[in-house]
Design an enzyme around this catalytic site. Structure first.
Site, PDB file in Angstrom:
ATOM      1  N   CYS A 124       0.857  -1.203   0.000  1.00  0.00           N
ATOM      2  CA  CYS A 124       0.000   0.000   0.000  1.00  0.00           C
ATOM      3  C   CYS A 124       0.886   1.244   0.000  1.00  0.00           C
ATOM      4  CB  CYS A 124      -0.873   0.036   1.249  1.00  0.00           C
ATOM      5  SG  CYS A 124      -2.125  -1.230   1.285  1.00  0.00           S
ATOM      6  N   CYS A 444      -4.439  -1.875 -17.130  1.00  0.00           N
ATOM      7  CA  CYS A 444      -4.059  -1.691 -15.721  1.00  0.00           C
ATOM      8  C   CYS A 444      -2.763  -0.891 -15.625  1.00  0.00           C
ATOM      9  CB  CYS A 444      -3.929  -3.037 -15.015  1.00  0.00           C
ATOM     10  SG  CYS A 444      -2.811  -4.158 -15.837  1.00  0.00           S
TER      11      CYS A 444
HETATM   12  C1  SAM Z   1      -5.341  -8.202 -17.324  1.00  0.00           C
HETATM   13  S1  SAM Z   1      -5.716  -9.877 -17.648  1.00  0.00           S
HETATM   14  C2  SAM Z   1      -7.338  -9.733 -18.283  1.00  0.00           C
HETATM   15  C3  SAM Z   1      -8.190 -10.958 -18.186  1.00  0.00           C
HETATM   16  C4  SAM Z   1      -9.699 -10.759 -18.400  1.00  0.00           C
HETATM   17  N1  SAM Z   1      -9.999  -9.868 -19.473  1.00  0.00           N
HETATM   18  C5  SAM Z   1     -10.398 -10.335 -17.131  1.00  0.00           C
HETATM   19  O1  SAM Z   1     -10.910  -9.213 -17.044  1.00  0.00           O
HETATM   20  O2  SAM Z   1     -10.436 -11.144 -16.180  1.00  0.00           O
HETATM   21  C6  SAM Z   1      -4.685 -10.158 -18.986  1.00  0.00           C
HETATM   22  C7  SAM Z   1      -4.776 -11.546 -19.574  1.00  0.00           C
HETATM   23  O3  SAM Z   1      -3.941 -11.559 -20.735  1.00  0.00           O
HETATM   24  C8  SAM Z   1      -3.408 -12.854 -20.886  1.00  0.00           C
HETATM   25  N2  SAM Z   1      -2.294 -12.747 -21.836  1.00  0.00           N
HETATM   26  C9  SAM Z   1      -1.022 -12.349 -21.601  1.00  0.00           C
HETATM   27  N3  SAM Z   1      -0.309 -12.341 -22.724  1.00  0.00           N
HETATM   28  C10 SAM Z   1      -1.143 -12.732 -23.720  1.00  0.00           C
HETATM   29  C11 SAM Z   1      -0.981 -12.917 -25.125  1.00  0.00           C
HETATM   30  N4  SAM Z   1       0.190 -12.695 -25.732  1.00  0.00           N
HETATM   31  N5  SAM Z   1      -2.039 -13.333 -25.832  1.00  0.00           N
HETATM   32  C12 SAM Z   1      -3.240 -13.567 -25.231  1.00  0.00           C
HETATM   33  N6  SAM Z   1      -3.443 -13.413 -23.903  1.00  0.00           N
HETATM   34  C13 SAM Z   1      -2.424 -12.991 -23.159  1.00  0.00           C
HETATM   35  C14 SAM Z   1      -3.057 -13.222 -19.455  1.00  0.00           C
HETATM   36  O4  SAM Z   1      -2.893 -14.599 -19.311  1.00  0.00           O
HETATM   37  C15 SAM Z   1      -4.270 -12.673 -18.698  1.00  0.00           C
HETATM   38  O5  SAM Z   1      -5.261 -13.648 -18.577  1.00  0.00           O
END
Ligand code: SAM
Length: 488
Positions: A124, A444
């Protein structure tokens, strides 16, 4: 008013020049140049120097930013408008880091942190900011990056905050270690170190998560035993269902009193639905390994978001603050203005949360995710919610988008929710080539978001609406959802 005193024996910086400085060619060159330009001679700072400074701004880590003779000093714990006596902890050519020794004036937005270890723990960073100051800090970060990097003059919407900004985290992962007496401890790492700061109550997570961690410690400490192979404990909790998953991350298959611990955990906490042993033999900072042993019949927990129910496994991504995730996803729906005839692609879909949440507004939705377990969860989640218009692709977002484009599949709207690093160039290129009516970018990390918006702008997509959402109160992190539309 500013005073400056070197930490060692010298009274005034202008009296003497340290030998290392005299003999250093680059510094003497710099000195001559400063004299020629009529600038003050002493612009460097040394470790332990004492200064009196006032913070005029914040950096992205929530540190106060002060300016001293062109030098920028970043001060941990100093708020905008406050004056303090600070001590330099490290110094570079034109900036230094310092810590507060004595606050001289106090911001009226300063509050006493709830957590006794808030200033030491890396979790935090801004618990000492009032709710109002946290909101304005995050708003300014998004606003500044959008203007400077994305070069857009779109008015950023006021950040959407939480009415109760505590105990919102559904996931906690803590390292395990020993204290000086050899007792087992868990906690959070001290900022920028691997020293564990033990805690008894983390105010960002539910009390039951704290109770489970305390139970595991007591299980071993009361027997004067230490489970050498146990490296981390990861807990996930469904905030609506209240189901809990415990993941014991170990360096090999063995774990002292594993069966007894599992039995006692299940007996004491009926909310625990699944316990998993994850084996991580690596030495780096990656927490989860590839191998897993199920210690209970169930390997997932469920949670609800809006009308949808989701299965969550140990490795799959699920938003850590589901209350604000719903706020975020509702914004996705509002911005995208879906039509019943739309085909939508959800890139980086995790366990399919956004895809399934929006599915009832569109003809079909295609989720793409790189983690196979998450896609398995997404498929189960679609079945569980009787959603039949969703399909799934396991693989890289950019490659999948390119393939769909090459196959000539028309996509009306693309939703992207990448990890902190943002989108890579091939993914942006593929999205632009698909030419959707609009893109909804959930991010994010406002830094990588701003970078990507600038690229999209060059390629014909302009930023229309920017909405920050505070998903992570008490920390410096902020989520943002952005609508991009084709330039007319
Ligand atoms: C911020 S999270 C968002 C997940 C979802 N949209 C949610 O709101 O719960 C980002 C996601 O991107 C996936 N990710 C990372 N690199 C990736 C890639 N090259 N192609 C597809 N997905 C990917 C991660 O595994 C993760 O699940």
């Amino acid at each position: 008013m500013r005073t400056w005193k070197h930490g060692r024996s010298r009274k005034s910086p202008s009296r003497s020049i340290p030998n290392w400085h005299r003999n250093c060619w680059t510094n003497s060159m710099r000195k001559k140049r400063r004299i020629k330009r009529g600038k003050p001679l002493f612009v460097f700072m040394r470790e332990k120097d004492m200064l009196t400074v006032s913070a005029v701004d914040y950096d992205n880590n929530g540190y106060g930013v002060a300016k001293v003779d062109g030098f920028v000093v970043f001060v941990k714990g100093l708020m905008k408008g406050e004056e303090a006596e600070v001590q330099v902890v490290s110094s570079r050519r034109n900036y230094a880091y310092a810590k507060v020794r004595r606050l001289i004036t106090f911001s009226d937005q300063r509050v006493t942190p709830k957590c006794p270890i808030a200033s030491a723990c890396g979790g935090c960073q801004i618990q000492h900011f009032s709710t109002l100051e946290q909101a304005s800090f995050k708003q300014d970060i998004v606003d500044g990056l959008l203007k400077r990097v994305a070069k857009t003059d779109v008015q950023v919407q006021p950040i959407l905050t939480m009415s109760n900004p505590w105990r919102y985290r559904n996931k906690v992962q803590v390292p395990i270690g020993k204290d000086k007496q050899g007792k087992m401890i868990c906690g959070f790492y001290r900022a920028q170190t691997h020293d564990i700061i033990p805690f008894t109550d983390c105010f960002l997570q539910h009390t039951i998560q704290n109770d489970i961690l305390a139970f595991i410690l007591d299980f071993y400490n009361s027997r004067h035993l230490y489970p050498d192979t146990l490296r981390w404990v990861l807990l996930k909790r469904g905030i609506v269902t209240e189901e809990i998953m415990v993941v014991l991350i170990t360096s090999d298959e063995g774990m002292l009193l594993k069966d007894e611990l599992v039995k006692e955990l299940l007996y004491t906490f009926p909310q625990i639905k699944s316990i998993i042993q994850n084996i991580n033999r690596r030495e780096d900072n990656v927490i989860l390994g590839d191998e897993e042993i199920a210690l209970t019949p169930a390997t997932t927990i469920t949670d609800k978001l809006g009308d949808c129910e989701f299965a969550i496994s140990s490795k799959s991504f699920y938003q850590v603050n589901p209350i604000q995730a719903k706020v975020l996803y509702d914004k996705v729906i509002e911005f995208a203005q879906f039509k019943p005839t739309d085909t939508v692609m959800d890139l980086a879909c995790g366990v399919g949360t956004i895809a399934l949440y929006i599915s009832k507004f569109v003809k079909q939705v295609i989720g793409v995710e790189v983690i196979p377990e998450a896609i398995e969860d997404a498929k189960q989640n679609a079945k569980r919610n009787q959603i039949t218009n969703a399909s799934w692709i396991t693989g890289d977002a950019g490659e999948a988008a390119r393939k769909l484009h090459d196959e000539g599949i028309g996509i009306d709207v693309i939703v992207v929710d990448p990890p902190r690093k943002g989108l890579n160039q091939p993914t942006i290129d593929a999205i632009v080539d698909i030419s959707p009516r609009s893109i909804v970018y959930v991010s994010c990390d406002p830094g990588t978001l701003a970078r990507d918006l600038a690229i999209f702008s060059e390629k014909g997509y302009q930023t229309e609406i920017v909405q920050p959402v505070d998903m992570f109160p008490q920390t410096v992190h902020v989520e943002t959802v952005v609508l991009l539309a084709q330039k007319k």
